[in-house]
Design a protein around this motif. Sequence first.
Motif, PDB file in Angstrom:
ATOM      1  N   VAL A 292       3.460  14.317  -0.698  1.00  0.00           N
ATOM      2  CA  VAL A 292       3.773  13.138   0.125  1.00  0.00           C
ATOM      3  C   VAL A 292       4.679  12.195  -0.665  1.00  0.00           C
ATOM      4  O   VAL A 292       5.603  11.588  -0.113  1.00  0.00           O
ATOM      5  CB  VAL A 292       2.471  12.406   0.545  1.00  0.00           C
ATOM      6  N   ASN A 293       4.431  12.092  -1.984  1.00  0.00           N
ATOM      7  CA  ASN A 293       5.193  11.157  -2.796  1.00  0.00           C
ATOM      8  C   ASN A 293       6.689  11.468  -2.804  1.00  0.00           C
ATOM      9  O   ASN A 293       7.502  10.548  -2.914  1.00  0.00           O
ATOM     10  CB  ASN A 293       4.649  11.081  -4.219  1.00  0.00           C
TER      11      ASN A 293
ATOM     12  N   ILE B 288       0.437   3.318  -3.019  1.00  0.00           N
ATOM     13  CA  ILE B 288      -0.644   4.314  -3.092  1.00  0.00           C
ATOM     14  C   ILE B 288      -0.141   5.673  -2.601  1.00  0.00           C
ATOM     15  O   ILE B 288      -0.513   6.714  -3.144  1.00  0.00           O
ATOM     16  CB  ILE B 288      -1.865   3.852  -2.265  1.00  0.00           C
ATOM     17  N   LEU B 289       0.721   5.664  -1.596  1.00  0.00           N
ATOM     18  CA  LEU B 289       1.274   6.923  -1.082  1.00  0.00           C
ATOM     19  C   LEU B 289       2.096   7.648  -2.146  1.00  0.00           C
ATOM     20  O   LEU B 289       2.244   8.868  -2.097  1.00  0.00           O
ATOM     21  CB  LEU B 289       2.128   6.662   0.155  1.00  0.00           C
ATOM     22  N   CYS B 290       2.638   6.890  -3.101  1.00  0.00           N
ATOM     23  CA  CYS B 290       3.415   7.498  -4.185  1.00  0.00           C
ATOM     24  C   CYS B 290       2.541   8.291  -5.146  1.00  0.00           C
ATOM     25  O   CYS B 290       3.056   9.034  -5.975  1.00  0.00           O
ATOM     26  CB  CYS B 290       4.160   6.417  -4.965  1.00  0.00           C
ATOM     27  N   LEU B 291       1.243   8.151  -5.046  1.00  0.00           N
ATOM     28  CA  LEU B 291       0.319   8.864  -5.927  1.00  0.00           C
ATOM     29  C   LEU B 291      -0.182  10.169  -5.327  1.00  0.00           C
ATOM     30  O   LEU B 291      -0.892  10.921  -5.985  1.00  0.00           O
ATOM     31  CB  LEU B 291      -0.877   7.963  -6.261  1.00  0.00           C
ATOM     32  N   ILE B 292       0.173  10.445  -4.079  1.00  0.00           N
ATOM     33  CA  ILE B 292      -0.299  11.652  -3.388  1.00  0.00           C
ATOM     34  C   ILE B 292       0.744  12.755  -3.558  1.00  0.00           C
ATOM     35  O   ILE B 292       1.886  12.591  -3.131  1.00  0.00           O
ATOM     36  CB  ILE B 292      -0.532  11.370  -1.892  1.00  0.00           C
ATOM     37  N   PRO B 293       0.361  13.873  -4.185  1.00  0.00           N
ATOM     38  CA  PRO B 293       1.318  14.963  -4.381  1.00  0.00           C
ATOM     39  C   PRO B 293       1.943  15.424  -3.066  1.00  0.00           C
ATOM     40  O   PRO B 293       1.310  15.383  -2.020  1.00  0.00           O
ATOM     41  CB  PRO B 293       0.467  16.074  -5.000  1.00  0.00           C
TER      42      PRO B 293
ATOM     43  N   TRP C  25       0.817  -1.212   0.000  1.00  0.00           N
ATOM     44  CA  TRP C  25       0.000   0.000   0.000  1.00  0.00           C
ATOM     45  C   TRP C  25       0.852   1.264   0.000  1.00  0.00           C
ATOM     46  O   TRP C  25       0.343   2.357  -0.248  1.00  0.00           O
ATOM     47  CB  TRP C  25      -1.018   0.010   1.140  1.00  0.00           C
ATOM     48  N   TRP C  26       2.153   1.141   0.267  1.00  0.00           N
ATOM     49  CA  TRP C  26       3.032   2.304   0.150  1.00  0.00           C
ATOM     50  C   TRP C  26       3.024   2.826  -1.286  1.00  0.00           C
ATOM     51  O   TRP C  26       3.306   3.997  -1.525  1.00  0.00           O
ATOM     52  CB  TRP C  26       4.454   1.947   0.583  1.00  0.00           C
TER      53      TRP C  26
END
Length: 135
Positions: free
Chosen positions: A88-89, A81-86, A78-79
């Motif tokens: 935060v990525n 998915i975090l790469c898709l958040i501006p 699920w990390w």
Amino acid sequence: MNNGIEIDPAAAGAAAGVVAGGLAFFFLFIMMLGLFLQLIAWAGMWKTASKAGQSGLLACIPIVQFFIWAMMAKKEAWWGILCLIPIVNIVIFIIIFNEISKRFGRGLGTTLGLIFFPFIFWIILGFGDAEYQDA
């Protein structure tokens, strides 16, 4: 008011065509260079992911590669998915690339290389003598 300079419309059109052709060639060259560097990076990602026990092909597919990188770094999938958040990525990529570097017995230099020069450092990890440490 005529200052004595006459411009031949045909010559002006030809000059504009030469400039436009030169710009088109320049942009085509830049695009081809970018494609070449991306292909090199993909080859390195494929080999690096294979060394880490992941699917090399999936490591070359945009978005899917985030999940493969997370698993290579021994993080939960699920990390990805975090790469898709501006914003935060940026932090997540640094953490993931640092963990991948550590898994291959490398340090901060390789982490920075993966961030700024991926087309070189994925090749170094994938085709070099670095071994993936699963522990």
